[in-house]
Write an enzyme that holds these catalytic residues in place. Structure first.
Site, PDB file in Angstrom:
ATOM      1  N   PRO A  16       0.825  -1.208   0.000  1.00 25.13           N
ATOM      2  CG  PRO A  16      -0.038  -1.066   2.159  1.00 25.13           C
ATOM      3  CD  PRO A  16       0.709  -1.980   1.248  1.00 25.13           C
ATOM      4  CB  CYS A 101       1.041   4.180   9.470  1.00 25.08           C
ATOM      5  SG  CYS A 101       0.929   5.938   9.151  1.00 25.08           S
ATOM      6  CE  LYS A 140       3.418  -2.488   4.186  1.00 26.30           C
ATOM      7  NZ  LYS A 140       3.735  -1.186   4.729  1.00 26.30           N
ATOM      8  CG  ASP A 204      14.918   0.231   0.209  1.00 27.13           C
ATOM      9  OD1 ASP A 204      13.876   0.895   0.323  1.00 27.13           O
ATOM     10  OD2 ASP A 204      15.994   0.551   0.731  1.00 27.13           O
ATOM     11  N   GLY A 226       6.525  -1.737  -3.157  1.00 27.86           N
ATOM     12  CA  GLY A 226       5.788  -0.473  -3.185  1.00 27.86           C
ATOM     13  C   GLY A 226       6.360   0.468  -4.221  1.00 27.86           C
TER      14      GLY A 226
HETATM   15  C1  LIG Z   1       4.038   7.550  -0.252  1.00 33.23           C
HETATM   16  C2  LIG Z   1       3.944   6.336   0.602  1.00 33.23           C
HETATM   17  C3  LIG Z   1       2.727   5.939   1.113  1.00 33.23           C
HETATM   18  C4  LIG Z   1       2.627   4.798   1.909  1.00 33.23           C
HETATM   19  N1  LIG Z   1       1.415   4.421   2.363  1.00 33.23           N
HETATM   20  C5  LIG Z   1       1.300   3.294   3.121  1.00 33.23           C
HETATM   21  C6  LIG Z   1       0.037   2.849   3.579  1.00 33.23           C
HETATM   22  O1  LIG Z   1      -1.005   3.433   3.288  1.00 33.23           O
HETATM   23  N2  LIG Z   1       0.014   1.736   4.358  1.00 33.23           N
HETATM   24  C7  LIG Z   1       1.149   1.035   4.696  1.00 33.23           C
HETATM   25  O2  LIG Z   1       1.076   0.034   5.400  1.00 33.23           O
HETATM   26  N3  LIG Z   1       2.352   1.425   4.222  1.00 33.23           N
HETATM   27  C8  LIG Z   1       2.446   2.527   3.447  1.00 33.23           C
HETATM   28  N4  LIG Z   1       3.674   2.894   2.969  1.00 33.23           N
HETATM   29  C9  LIG Z   1       4.822   2.002   3.191  1.00 33.23           C
HETATM   30  C10 LIG Z   1       4.945   1.014   2.022  1.00 33.23           C
HETATM   31  O3  LIG Z   1       3.845   0.156   1.923  1.00 33.23           O
HETATM   32  C11 LIG Z   1       6.211   0.161   2.144  1.00 33.23           C
HETATM   33  O4  LIG Z   1       6.159  -0.551   3.339  1.00 33.23           O
HETATM   34  C12 LIG Z   1       7.470   0.997   2.090  1.00 33.23           C
HETATM   35  O5  LIG Z   1       7.372   1.997   1.112  1.00 33.23           O
HETATM   36  C13 LIG Z   1       8.706   0.137   1.832  1.00 33.23           C
HETATM   37  O6  LIG Z   1       8.525  -0.599   0.650  1.00 33.23           O
HETATM   38  P1  LIG Z   1       9.117  -0.096  -0.775  1.00 33.23           P
HETATM   39  O7  LIG Z   1      10.562   0.230  -0.555  1.00 33.23           O
HETATM   40  O8  LIG Z   1       8.892  -1.258  -1.696  1.00 33.23           O
HETATM   41  O9  LIG Z   1       8.343   1.125  -1.162  1.00 33.23           O
HETATM   42  C14 LIG Z   1       3.787   4.037   2.193  1.00 33.23           C
HETATM   43  C15 LIG Z   1       5.005   4.430   1.666  1.00 33.23           C
HETATM   44  C16 LIG Z   1       5.116   5.562   0.881  1.00 33.23           C
HETATM   45  C17 LIG Z   1       6.444   5.935   0.302  1.00 33.23           C
END
Ligand SMILES: Cc1cc2nc3c(=O)[nH]c(=O)nc-3n(C[C@H](O)[C@H](O)[C@H](O)COP(=O)(O)O)c2cc1C
Length: 387
Positions: A16, A101, A140, A204, A226
């Protein structure tokens, strides 16, 4: 891969991203392929029960957008339970609980990362949800509040005991924000803490090779992506291919070194520029379909620059695309950009080597300092920039 009663087509998940993982983006990723399960942006359980427009828009879906998990946040057990019941009644495949969060607004009311600090209370809340619905309930989390409080292994075990179907873990603490390197050993400690439920690693992952390393180093059952999916909606399809090939190569040659399956020849190439443009335009069409032309185009102003990160020279595009209000304006900006970009192409119409964007590298696959890693995979600006 299974999560509770749900069978998924792959072990790859869309994380998300509040403000980004809306219906149009989920459809874009699904059309390309490779995704096992998508999750909505986080949704306030109380707002959902009160049928607020914003909450209902966040859970908007369609038959092509399946299977879909909705992520809830909240700290009032009855509200979280009733919201889960409601989601089950409208056909949502699974419910995820946000425990990661770090945003003050969410933690202040005991939701998000604050849930990781009160194990018993959290386990009770989750039990109430699990007991009330048949669909899987997942959680999560981050590794913990800070380095001195790595609570994810204990929390994961406690949640497994009350019936949670899977755990998603972002390999950073709440204090870390998005700094530093994703801690694969930390994710592994969560994998080792649970008895049998799947743990899905996150953080990442920007390439198929990084996904593979996360699987191998942590023993996780799935990988959730993400920001990497925003850079590259093709990442799921390419990762499924890469993992599939990797496994068969390993079986064929037992005497080969284990890194053999990482040979780049098994990688599908990155999509050609024309395909990136096709999907960019498709994404805009879906944004307009779901949000209307005005709002859809305005929202697209922050979407298009993610695609353009892999376009090569892009100033002309980024400067103008952030002002579009109609589809016609967008296509004019695009046509002008395509003409401008021609100066960087060789005789075959490919970007000259020196203009090609550098390869993406996950934080845990490079030796550079954390600051440089952050630049590789920026956190999008916006109301949630402190995620
Ligand atoms: C702009 C943004 C919004 C996010 N919104 C949520 C969210 O609504 N719920 C959640 O559990 N994590 C949220 N995250 C965290 C991501 O789901 C994820 O755990 C985090 O970005 C690390 O994964 P990634 O490096 O693949 O992005 C958000 C991250 C970003 C950057």
């Amino acid at each position: 891969m299974r999560i509770g009663s749900l069978t998924l087509a792959s072990n790859l998940f869309l994380s998300p991203l509040a403000g980004y993982t809306n219906l149009p983006f989920r459809l874009v990723v699904r059309e390309i392929g490779g995704l096992g399960l998508a999750t909505t942006d986080l949704v306030n359980a109380r707002s959902l029960l009160e049928k607020r427009d914003k909450a209902l828009k966040l859970i908007e879906t369609c038959p092509a957008d399946r299977p879909l998990a909705v992520q809830l946040f909240g700290s009032v057990a009855e509200e979280m339970r009733d919201a889960a019941i409601y989601l089950e009644s409208v056909g949502i495949a699974s419910v995820d609980i946000n425990m990661g969060c770090p945003v003050r607004k969410v933690c202040k009311v005991g939701g998000g990362s604050a849930m990781m600090t009160e194990l018993d209370k959290t386990a009770n809340l989750v039990k109430g949800m699990v007991d009330a619905v048949k669909i899987p309930v997942t959680a999560k989390m981050r590794l913990g509040w800070d380095d001195r409080n790595i609570t994810a292994p204990d929390l994961a075990r406690a949640l497994e005991d009350v019936g949670v179907a899977a755990i998603f873990v972002h390999g950073r603490t709440r204090e870390q924000g998005f700094g530093g390197t994703v801690n694969l050993a930390g994710i592994r400690s969560v994998v080792q803490a649970v008895k049998s439920i799947p743990v899905i690693g996150n953080g990442d992952v920007t390439t198929p090779q990084a996904a593979k390393k996360m699987f191998e180093d942590t023993g996780c059952a799935g990988v959730s992506i993400g920001r990497g999916a925003f850079y590259d909606p093709w990442i799921f399809k390419r990762t499924v291919h890469f993992l599939g090939k990797g496994r068969s190569e390993k079986c064929e040659g037992r005497d080969r070194p284990s890194h053999f399956s990482l040979l780049t020849s098994e990688l599908l190439p990155e999509p050609p520029f024309a395909e990136r443009i096709r999907v960019l335009c498709r994404h805009l069409d879906l944004m307009v379909e779901v949000f209307g032309e005005d709002l859809g185009c305005r929202m697209f102003r922050k979407v298009a620059p993610w695609y353009s990160k892999r376009f090569g020279p892009v100033n002309e595009f980024n400067k103008r695309v952030v002002h579009v209000s109609t589809k016609a304006q967008f296509h004019e900006v695009l046509q002008n950009y395509l003409r401008w970009r021609e100066q960087f192409l060789d005789e075959n119409g490919e970007l000259k080597a020196k203009f090609q964007p550098p390869p993406l590298v996950a934080s845990f696959m490079q030796d550079e300092p954390a600051a440089a890693q952050r630049q590789q995979i920026p956190v999008p600006k916006g109301p949630v920039e402190v995620w």
